[in-house]
Design a protein around this motif. Structure first.
Motif, mmCIF file in Angstrom:
data_model
loop_
_atom_site.group_PDB
_atom_site.id
_atom_site.type_symbol
_atom_site.label_atom_id
_atom_site.label_comp_id
_atom_site.label_asym_id
_atom_site.label_seq_id
_atom_site.Cartn_x
_atom_site.Cartn_y
_atom_site.Cartn_z
ATOM 1 N N MET A 21 0.832 -1.200 0.000
ATOM 2 C CA MET A 21 0.000 0.000 0.000
ATOM 3 C C MET A 21 0.867 1.250 0.000
ATOM 4 O O MET A 21 0.615 2.190 -0.752
ATOM 5 C CB MET A 21 -0.948 0.006 1.196
ATOM 6 N N ALA A 22 1.873 1.264 0.840
ATOM 7 C CA ALA A 22 2.775 2.414 0.903
ATOM 8 C C ALA A 22 3.436 2.658 -0.451
ATOM 9 O O ALA A 22 3.523 3.804 -0.908
ATOM 10 C CB ALA A 22 3.830 2.199 1.978
ATOM 11 N N LYS A 23 3.866 1.591 -1.112
ATOM 12 C CA LYS A 23 4.486 1.734 -2.431
ATOM 13 C C LYS A 23 3.490 2.270 -3.457
ATOM 14 O O LYS A 23 3.835 3.107 -4.290
ATOM 15 C CB LYS A 23 5.058 0.397 -2.901
ATOM 16 N N MET A 24 2.255 1.797 -3.398
ATOM 17 C CA MET A 24 1.229 2.267 -4.333
ATOM 18 C C MET A 24 0.907 3.745 -4.111
ATOM 19 O O MET A 24 0.522 4.446 -5.049
ATOM 20 C CB MET A 24 -0.047 1.441 -4.184
ATOM 21 N N LEU A 25 1.060 4.208 -2.875
ATOM 22 C CA LEU A 25 0.770 5.602 -2.537
ATOM 23 C C LEU A 25 2.006 6.498 -2.667
ATOM 24 O O LEU A 25 1.917 7.711 -2.477
ATOM 25 C CB LEU A 25 0.230 5.690 -1.104
ATOM 26 N N TYR A 26 3.163 5.904 -2.946
ATOM 27 C CA TYR A 26 4.432 6.631 -3.050
ATOM 28 C C TYR A 26 4.773 7.352 -1.743
ATOM 29 O O TYR A 26 5.195 8.511 -1.741
ATOM 30 C CB TYR A 26 4.414 7.626 -4.221
ATOM 31 N N ILE A 27 4.558 6.648 -0.632
ATOM 32 C CA ILE A 27 4.952 7.165 0.676
ATOM 33 C C ILE A 27 5.741 6.071 1.386
ATOM 34 O O ILE A 27 5.709 4.910 0.981
ATOM 35 C CB ILE A 27 3.732 7.595 1.532
ATOM 36 N N ILE A 47 -6.104 10.063 0.569
ATOM 37 C CA ILE A 47 -7.374 9.401 0.891
ATOM 38 C C ILE A 47 -8.052 8.947 -0.396
ATOM 39 O O ILE A 47 -8.566 7.832 -0.488
ATOM 40 C CB ILE A 47 -8.296 10.336 1.697
ATOM 41 N N TYR A 48 -8.027 9.807 -1.400
ATOM 42 C CA TYR A 48 -8.624 9.480 -2.699
ATOM 43 C C TYR A 48 -7.944 8.257 -3.310
ATOM 44 O O TYR A 48 -8.601 7.339 -3.802
ATOM 45 C CB TYR A 48 -8.522 10.693 -3.632
ATOM 46 N N LYS A 49 -6.613 8.221 -3.259
ATOM 47 C CA LYS A 49 -5.863 7.084 -3.806
ATOM 48 C C LYS A 49 -6.176 5.793 -3.045
ATOM 49 O O LYS A 49 -6.323 4.733 -3.650
ATOM 50 C CB LYS A 49 -4.358 7.365 -3.762
ATOM 51 N N ILE A 50 -6.274 5.887 -1.721
ATOM 52 C CA ILE A 50 -6.615 4.710 -0.916
ATOM 53 C C ILE A 50 -7.992 4.193 -1.321
ATOM 54 O O ILE A 50 -8.203 2.989 -1.454
ATOM 55 C CB ILE A 50 -6.553 5.022 0.596
ATOM 56 N N VAL A 58 -14.820 7.428 -1.097
ATOM 57 C CA VAL A 58 -14.142 8.290 -0.129
ATOM 58 C C VAL A 58 -15.012 8.440 1.113
ATOM 59 O O VAL A 58 -14.513 8.462 2.236
ATOM 60 C CB VAL A 58 -13.813 9.661 -0.762
ATOM 61 N N GLY A 59 -16.312 8.520 0.933
ATOM 62 C CA GLY A 59 -17.235 8.676 2.048
ATOM 63 C C GLY A 59 -17.184 7.534 3.045
ATOM 64 O O GLY A 59 -17.477 7.731 4.224
ATOM 65 N N TYR A 60 -16.799 6.346 2.603
ATOM 66 C CA TYR A 60 -16.702 5.185 3.486
ATOM 67 C C TYR A 60 -15.786 5.475 4.684
ATOM 68 O O TYR A 60 -16.068 5.045 5.805
ATOM 69 C CB TYR A 60 -16.163 3.976 2.711
ATOM 70 N N PHE A 61 -14.721 6.216 4.452
ATOM 71 C CA PHE A 61 -13.753 6.468 5.510
ATOM 72 C C PHE A 61 -14.250 7.469 6.544
ATOM 73 O O PHE A 61 -13.699 7.566 7.631
ATOM 74 C CB PHE A 61 -12.429 6.936 4.908
#
Length: 63
Positions: A21-27, A47-50, A58-61
């Protein structure tokens, strides 16, 4: 359920590791762990990328 717990649950439901996940988010992995633990609040674009990666709205979170 808290915001950060929903992020963690969405990742687990999608069968994605924290490292992936971190790699996919570039963090860094540590930054992502801090997000899941509620230490950091992610930026709106993160948040949008997640949401896209985990196939959630996005509203789920924010429920």
């Amino acid at each position: 359920m808290d915001f950060h717990k929903r992020i963690r649950q969405a990742r687990i439901d999608s069968h994605i590791s924290q490292i992936k996940m971190a790699k996919m988010l570039y963090i860094s992995r540590q930054t992502y762990i801090d997000i899941e633990n509620g230490i950091r609040v992610p930026k709106a674009d993160t948040i949008y990328k997640i949401a896209i990666i985990t196939n959630h709205s996005v509203g789920y979170f924010f429920l």
